[in-house]
Design a protein around this motif. Structure first.
Motif, PDB file in Angstrom:
ATOM      1  N   PHE A 244      21.243   0.503 -89.128  1.00  0.00           N
ATOM      2  CA  PHE A 244      22.302   1.283 -88.481  1.00  0.00           C
ATOM      3  C   PHE A 244      22.825   0.551 -87.242  1.00  0.00           C
ATOM      4  N   PHE A 245      21.919   0.098 -86.400  1.00  0.00           N
ATOM      5  CA  PHE A 245      22.348  -0.612 -85.190  1.00  0.00           C
ATOM      6  C   PHE A 245      22.979  -1.961 -85.513  1.00  0.00           C
ATOM      7  N   ASP A 246      22.458  -2.664 -86.516  1.00  0.00           N
ATOM      8  CA  ASP A 246      23.051  -3.947 -86.906  1.00  0.00           C
ATOM      9  C   ASP A 246      24.522  -3.782 -87.298  1.00  0.00           C
ATOM     10  N   ARG A 247      24.835  -2.676 -87.955  1.00  0.00           N
ATOM     11  CA  ARG A 247      26.203  -2.452 -88.434  1.00  0.00           C
ATOM     12  C   ARG A 247      27.135  -1.819 -87.412  1.00  0.00           C
ATOM     13  N   THR A 248      26.581  -1.105 -86.434  1.00  0.00           N
ATOM     14  CA  THR A 248      27.446  -0.335 -85.534  1.00  0.00           C
ATOM     15  C   THR A 248      27.479  -0.843 -84.094  1.00  0.00           C
ATOM     16  N   TYR A 249      26.544  -1.669 -83.705  1.00  0.00           N
ATOM     17  CA  TYR A 249      26.396  -2.063 -82.295  1.00  0.00           C
ATOM     18  C   TYR A 249      27.716  -2.598 -81.704  1.00  0.00           C
ATOM     19  N   TYR A 250      28.217  -3.683 -82.254  1.00  0.00           N
ATOM     20  CA  TYR A 250      29.400  -4.301 -81.651  1.00  0.00           C
ATOM     21  C   TYR A 250      30.667  -3.477 -81.819  1.00  0.00           C
ATOM     22  N   PRO A 251      30.877  -2.799 -82.946  1.00  0.00           N
ATOM     23  CA  PRO A 251      32.083  -1.980 -83.068  1.00  0.00           C
ATOM     24  C   PRO A 251      32.171  -0.813 -82.071  1.00  0.00           C
ATOM     25  N   VAL A 252      31.025  -0.328 -81.569  1.00  0.00           N
ATOM     26  CA  VAL A 252      31.062   0.807 -80.632  1.00  0.00           C
ATOM     27  C   VAL A 252      30.754   0.402 -79.192  1.00  0.00           C
ATOM     28  N   LEU A 253      30.379  -0.841 -78.984  1.00  0.00           N
ATOM     29  CA  LEU A 253      29.868  -1.309 -77.689  1.00  0.00           C
ATOM     30  C   LEU A 253      30.774  -0.938 -76.512  1.00  0.00           C
ATOM     31  N   GLU A 254      32.035  -1.248 -76.584  1.00  0.00           N
ATOM     32  CA  GLU A 254      32.923  -1.023 -75.445  1.00  0.00           C
ATOM     33  C   GLU A 254      33.374   0.428 -75.331  1.00  0.00           C
ATOM     34  N   GLU A 255      33.651   1.054 -76.440  1.00  0.00           N
ATOM     35  CA  GLU A 255      34.250   2.392 -76.432  1.00  0.00           C
ATOM     36  C   GLU A 255      33.270   3.524 -76.137  1.00  0.00           C
TER      37      GLU A 255
END
Length: 154
Positions: A74-85
């Motif tokens: 889950f974190f591998d797939r979502t970390y960077y896409p949600v990081l800033e927002e």
């Protein structure tokens, strides 16, 4: 305004299913009216689900002294896409640990620090042999985060 509480739960056994259901039950307390819980497996949770959430509860098993592979995925797939927002996203952790849960907690703390998510309670570590007494604590985590979101505290 309705707020969304995302519950990402790796529940591979009847005991962890009971924990997940207790978290959900707490989040759906009758006194909490404006929170919509969304329960998902880590494998079925995408970055868009996190982006739509106002708060998140992470429930994972301890596997080989670390979080489950499903939660790591889950974190591998979502970390960077949600990081800033999603910086500052209120979150809580529930760990089902056969040992002591410290490695799992440490791994999650590292990831959540990187994401800059705000843990709103101490991690709940249900360790050792199964005990039905874990369930009220799981329910309390769900209720605490949902009530805090509803009240605007988090």
């Amino acid at each position: 305004m309705t707020k969304r509480l995302l519950i990402v739960a790796h529940a591979p056994s009847p005991n962890t299913v009971a924990m997940r259901d207790a978290v959900l039950e707490g989040a759906q307390h009758p006194d909490i009216a404006s929170i919509t819980p969304d329960v998902r497996s880590p494998f079925d949770t995408a970055a868009d689900d996190v982006m739509a959430a106002d708060g998140i509860i992470l429930l994972t098993t301890e596997n080989l002294g670390y979080m489950s592979g499903a939660m790591k995925d889950f974190f591998d797939r979502t970390y960077y896409p949600v990081l800033e927002e999603k910086q500052g996203l209120p979150c809580a952790i529930v760990i089902r640990a056969g040992n002591d849960g410290t490695g799992t907690k440490r791994g999650l703390d590292t990831i959540l620090t990187g994401l800059r998510w705000k843990q709103v309670s101490d991690p709940l570590i249900c360790k050792g042999e199964w005990d039905d007494a874990f369930l009220p604590s799981c329910s309390e985590i769900g209720m605490t985060l949902a009530a805090g979101l509803e009240a605007g505290v988090f």
